[in-house]
Design a protein around this motif. Structure first.
Motif, short mmCIF file in Angstrom:
data_model
loop_
_atom_site.label_atom_id
_atom_site.label_comp_id
_atom_site.label_asym_id
_atom_site.label_seq_id
_atom_site.Cartn_x
_atom_site.Cartn_y
_atom_site.Cartn_z
N ASP A 199 50.12 35.72 30.19
CA ASP A 199 48.82 36.28 29.85
C ASP A 199 48.21 36.85 31.13
OD1 ASP A 199 46.33 36.95 29.01
OD2 ASP A 199 45.88 35.04 28.04
N GLU A 200 48.52 38.10 31.39
CA GLU A 200 48.08 38.73 32.64
C GLU A 200 46.56 38.87 32.68
OE1 GLU A 200 48.98 42.66 35.41
OE2 GLU A 200 49.89 42.49 33.41
N LEU A 201 45.93 39.05 31.52
CA LEU A 201 44.48 39.19 31.49
C LEU A 201 43.80 37.93 32.00
CD1 LEU A 201 41.83 40.58 30.78
CD2 LEU A 201 42.14 39.81 28.42
N THR A 202 44.24 36.77 31.51
CA THR A 202 43.64 35.51 31.96
C THR A 202 43.83 35.33 33.46
OG1 THR A 202 43.96 34.46 29.80
CG2 THR A 202 43.68 33.00 31.69
N ASN A 203 45.01 35.67 33.96
CA ASN A 203 45.26 35.54 35.40
C ASN A 203 44.34 36.46 36.20
OD1 ASN A 203 47.31 33.70 34.93
ND2 ASN A 203 48.93 35.25 34.90
N ALA A 204 44.12 37.68 35.69
CA ALA A 204 43.24 38.62 36.39
C ALA A 204 41.80 38.13 36.38
CB ALA A 204 43.33 40.00 35.74
N LEU A 205 41.35 37.62 35.22
CA LEU A 205 39.98 37.12 35.13
C LEU A 205 39.77 35.92 36.05
CD1 LEU A 205 39.37 37.39 31.26
CD2 LEU A 205 38.48 38.89 33.06
N ARG A 206 40.76 35.04 36.13
CA ARG A 206 40.65 33.89 37.05
C ARG A 206 40.58 34.37 38.49
NH1 ARG A 206 44.99 29.93 33.98
NH2 ARG A 206 43.46 28.75 32.75
N HIS A 207 41.35 35.40 38.81
CA HIS A 207 41.33 35.95 40.17
C HIS A 207 39.94 36.51 40.49
CE1 HIS A 207 42.62 38.10 43.78
NE2 HIS A 207 42.03 39.18 43.28
N PHE A 208 39.37 37.28 39.56
CA PHE A 208 38.02 37.83 39.77
C PHE A 208 36.99 36.71 39.90
CE2 PHE A 208 39.62 41.63 37.13
CZ PHE A 208 40.16 42.22 38.26
N HIS A 209 37.18 35.63 39.12
CA HIS A 209 36.26 34.48 39.20
C HIS A 209 36.35 33.86 40.60
CE1 HIS A 209 34.19 30.81 37.67
NE2 HIS A 209 34.93 30.22 38.59
N ASN A 210 37.56 33.68 41.10
CA ASN A 210 37.73 33.07 42.43
C ASN A 210 37.16 33.96 43.53
OD1 ASN A 210 39.02 30.85 41.33
ND2 ASN A 210 41.06 31.74 41.54
N MET A 211 37.12 35.26 43.30
CA MET A 211 36.55 36.18 44.27
C MET A 211 35.06 36.38 44.06
SD MET A 211 39.41 39.17 44.74
CE MET A 211 38.49 39.87 46.09
N HIS A 212 34.50 35.68 43.04
CA HIS A 212 33.07 35.72 42.75
C HIS A 212 32.60 37.08 42.26
CE1 HIS A 212 33.73 32.19 45.06
NE2 HIS A 212 33.67 32.78 46.21
N LEU A 213 33.52 37.86 41.70
CA LEU A 213 33.14 39.14 41.09
C LEU A 213 32.54 38.92 39.72
CD1 LEU A 213 36.29 41.27 42.00
CD2 LEU A 213 34.07 41.25 43.14
N LEU A 214 32.93 37.84 39.07
CA LEU A 214 32.42 37.51 37.75
C LEU A 214 32.59 36.02 37.53
CD1 LEU A 214 35.26 37.00 36.09
CD2 LEU A 214 35.21 39.46 35.80
N HIS A 215 32.16 35.54 36.39
CA HIS A 215 32.35 34.13 36.02
C HIS A 215 33.17 34.07 34.74
CE1 HIS A 215 28.59 32.74 38.42
NE2 HIS A 215 29.69 32.43 39.06
N TYR A 216 34.22 33.23 34.79
CA TYR A 216 35.07 33.03 33.61
C TYR A 216 35.53 31.58 33.61
CZ TYR A 216 38.81 33.61 30.18
OH TYR A 216 39.61 33.48 29.07
N TYR A 217 35.26 30.89 32.50
CA TYR A 217 35.58 29.47 32.37
C TYR A 217 36.49 29.28 31.16
CZ TYR A 217 31.63 29.13 35.56
OH TYR A 217 30.78 29.29 36.63
N PRO A 218 37.80 29.51 31.32
CA PRO A 218 38.71 29.48 30.16
C PRO A 218 38.81 28.12 29.49
CG PRO A 218 39.94 29.64 32.23
CD PRO A 218 38.51 29.84 32.57
N GLN A 219 38.57 27.04 30.23
CA GLN A 219 38.66 25.71 29.64
C GLN A 219 37.41 25.35 28.84
OE1 GLN A 219 41.54 24.10 29.83
NE2 GLN A 219 42.31 25.78 31.08
N ILE A 220 36.30 26.03 29.11
CA ILE A 220 35.03 25.70 28.46
C ILE A 220 34.61 26.80 27.49
CG2 ILE A 220 32.62 25.05 28.83
CD1 ILE A 220 33.41 24.25 31.70
N LEU A 221 34.60 28.04 27.98
CA LEU A 221 34.21 29.19 27.15
C LEU A 221 35.30 30.25 27.25
CD1 LEU A 221 30.41 29.56 28.13
CD2 LEU A 221 31.35 28.51 26.06
N PRO A 222 36.42 30.06 26.58
CA PRO A 222 37.55 30.98 26.73
C PRO A 222 37.28 32.39 26.23
CG PRO A 222 37.94 29.44 24.93
CD PRO A 222 36.72 28.96 25.63
#
Length: 604
Positions: free
Chosen positions: A227-250
């Motif tokens: 799932d490349e999308l999830t990996n990209a969103l997690r990367h952006f989250h770690n860089m503080h570009l956005l917030h994504y919490y797949p375990q809580i609000l997928p």
């Protein structure tokens, strides 16, 4: 979903550079220091603005505004110095691995300073707040004179202010990039398209389905195995570009970190709101002032609500998952499922340091202190600890009539759900204190259980805040030094000792002094005896003359099987050994045993 504008993307890619600077604006009140670490990690620079016309020892009046109009105010229970201590703890909390955040002090209302000695005194007060280990994180205006404050007149900036602005900008540009990673170019394009889509839709919240549509246009690999999308969103989250919490609000993507910060700001402002933006008096929400939020109170904040994607229910889930709130209920709430209640310690007031003394009780048991080798407890940990103890371990607030007996951001009294005791926990900036009140015969059993519960809560808090804990960040058990020498008298400032092997404690003031710990201290350090014997299941004598009794014990991890073995001797000397075997269900357990020369039972 609209078509992405390829010309926009091409123009955007022309200005995409290697280095990016992201600016985040937040409040300076203690409520923010306990909440921001959940959503802001790894800051490279922290700019702290102080008002030069006020003394740092004063407790300022905090004013809240909406559309330029005052909606409420309150007298801070903390002095400016105490508030800055919160900021120092934040400074420690925001570091990424070995890279520490830089701290810049900007002083406003410089035009109202008539005495240069006043500025010199403030610089010295700020300098004295920091230990030697933290000095490399400070940005000095003049290091030779220990000048930390960059003074400006914000209302009428002239050439000196412009020069200070250039200095600060140069400083920020000189800081090494925190994130350097090679990613597929389509990931960069996805972030650009998400930003563009948010702008067109005039909202900063997207559904994962909307992001997936963009990813598919960019030929992302989406399959059961990858799932490349999830990996990209997690990367952006770690860089503080956005917030994504797949375990809580997928299914929710916050395309701007400011979304949740706006919700937090609205909550904090609502606590002290007494009038609307037109100046009309409103009904004060006293539940919020007691740290209680409801579905209805969250529904007031409409700024970022997106029907079907993000609303009060999703915000509740996020706060619960991050240990920011814990659900609470009372007898009258059981039939009202539409307006759930939650306890949020970070919204509470803080008790001034001098007033904490009234909640410290040193007899008959000394308090347990939890300190950290690296310095101060990290921001947000204490509030998360309160939530963990109430949410996961079912500890309860202690009430007097209808009001909590002790409840604040930095001090709370709780009752254990199964043991007859109350626990007062204090966050004193430098360490966490635990005071227990119970019957004397209970302390040996209760104290180790409370100790382990608090340590588990600190571990859970660090995980919720995504703090990386190295060896120096691990909690350390200690006590106030028995020499009772106070570092300062007003307010009383005791010093801690260092527990050594053999039940000794080393004085931190007089390094050569050691003291023996008596039972007022050592009962904290005993083994955990979990639960109570609830029911004897059977009693029988086996072929070796050993009487076996099996009991059920209840613990948080499941059921505990306790086996008591008693050996009968001709001399009527009894031998008993207790074995605790954690198991999930009651089951028969085979224990092999034999006699040795002394007649004692050996277990295998």
């Amino acid at each position: 979903m609209m078509e992405t504008d390829s010309s926009f993307a091409q123009e955007t890619m022309k200005v995409l550079g290697r280095d990016w600077i992201y600016l985040i604006d937040s409040g300076g009140q203690p409520q923010f220091h306990n909440l921001l670490p959940h959503f802001i990690e790894g800051l490279s620079t922290i700019l702290i603005v102080i008002r030069l016309s006020e003394k740092l020892d004063n407790s300022p009046t905090v004013e809240y505004y909406e559309n330029g109009a005052s909606t409420g105010s309150h007298q801070s229970p903390l002095s400016i110095i105490d508030t800055l201590k919160c900021l120092i703890r934040s400074l420690q909390s925001y570091k990424i691995s070995d890279q520490k955040s830089k701290l810049v002090f900007i002083g406003t209302f410089y035009d109202q300073i008539t005495d240069t000695d006043s500025l010199t005194e403030k610089n010295q007060q700020l300098y004295d707040l920091f230990s030697e280990e933290c000095l490399d994180q400070l940005v000095f205006r003049n290091s030779a004179k220990n000048e930390l404050i960059f003074p400006i007149n914000g209302k009428l900036p002239c050439e000196p202010e412009k020069e200070i602005a250039r200095q600060i900008r140069s400083l920020i540009e000189s800081i090494p990039a925190q994130f350097e990673s090679e990613i597929p170019s389509r990931w960069n394009m996805l972030e650009v398209f998400m930003e563009y889509t948010s702008t067109c839709l005039q909202r900063k919240v997207l559904s994962r389905a909307e992001c997936l549509e963009l990813a598919q246009k960019l030929k992302f690999k989406i399959s059961d195995s990858e799932d490349e999308l999830t990996n990209a969103l997690r990367h952006f989250h770690n860089m503080h570009l956005l917030h994504y919490y797949p375990q809580i609000l997928p299914d929710v993507v916050f395309t701007s970190p400011q979304v949740i910060l706006d919700e937090i700001t609205a909550l904090v402002k609502e606590v002290y709101r007494v009038r609307d933006s037109s100046g009309a008096t409103i009904v004060v929400d006293y539940q919020l002032r007691r740290g209680i939020i409801t579905t209805a109170s969250l529904s007031k904040f409409q700024r970022h609500i997106v029907e079907g994607i993000f609303g009060p229910t999703e915000l509740q889930k996020l706060f619960i998952g991050l240990l920011i709130v814990t659900p609470i209920s009372s007898s009258q709430d059981k039939n009202d499922h539409s307006n759930k209640k939650f306890f949020m310690p970070a919204l509470l007031h803080m008790i001034p340091s001098a007033d904490l003394e009234m909640y410290r009780v040193f007899e008959p048991i000394q308090p347990l202190l939890i300190s950290f080798e690296s310095g101060l407890p990290r921001s947000g940990v204490f509030c998360c600890l309160q939530v963990y103890l109430m949410k996961e371990l079912k500890w309860k607030l202690v009430y007097t009539n209808t009001e909590p007996k002790i409840i604040a951001q930095n001090c709370v009294m709780l009752a254990h759900p199964r043991e007859p005791c109350t626990i007062t926990i204090i966050d004193s900036f430098s360490y966490i204190e635990a005071y227990v009140s119970s019957k004397p015969e209970n302390y040996r059993r209760v104290l180790p259980l409370i100790r382990e519960s608090i340590l588990d809560g600190i571990k859970a808090a660090n995980q919720a805040l995504q703090y990386t804990c190295h060896d120096e960040d691990q909690p350390r058990l200690t006590f106030f030094c028995p020499c009772n020498q106070e570092v300062s008298a007003n307010p009383p400032q005791r010093h801690i000792g260092k527990v050594k092997e053999g039940n000794e404690i080393q004085c931190s003031v007089q390094q050569q002094s050691y003291f023996d710990l008596n039972e007022k201290y050592t009962k904290w350090l005993g083994p955990v005896i979990s639960g109570k014997l609830l029911q004897a299941l059977f009693s029988r004598e086996n072929t070796c003359g050993i009487y076996m009794k099996q009991y059920s014990m209840q613990d948080l991890s499941g059921k505990i099987l306790v086996v008591l073995l008693e050996l009968s001797h001709p001399t009527s000397i009894a031998f008993m050994q207790v074995i605790l075997l954690p198991i999930r269900t009651m089951a028969s357990v085979c224990i092999k045993f034999w006699r040795d020369g002394s007649g004692l039972v050996k277990l295998q």
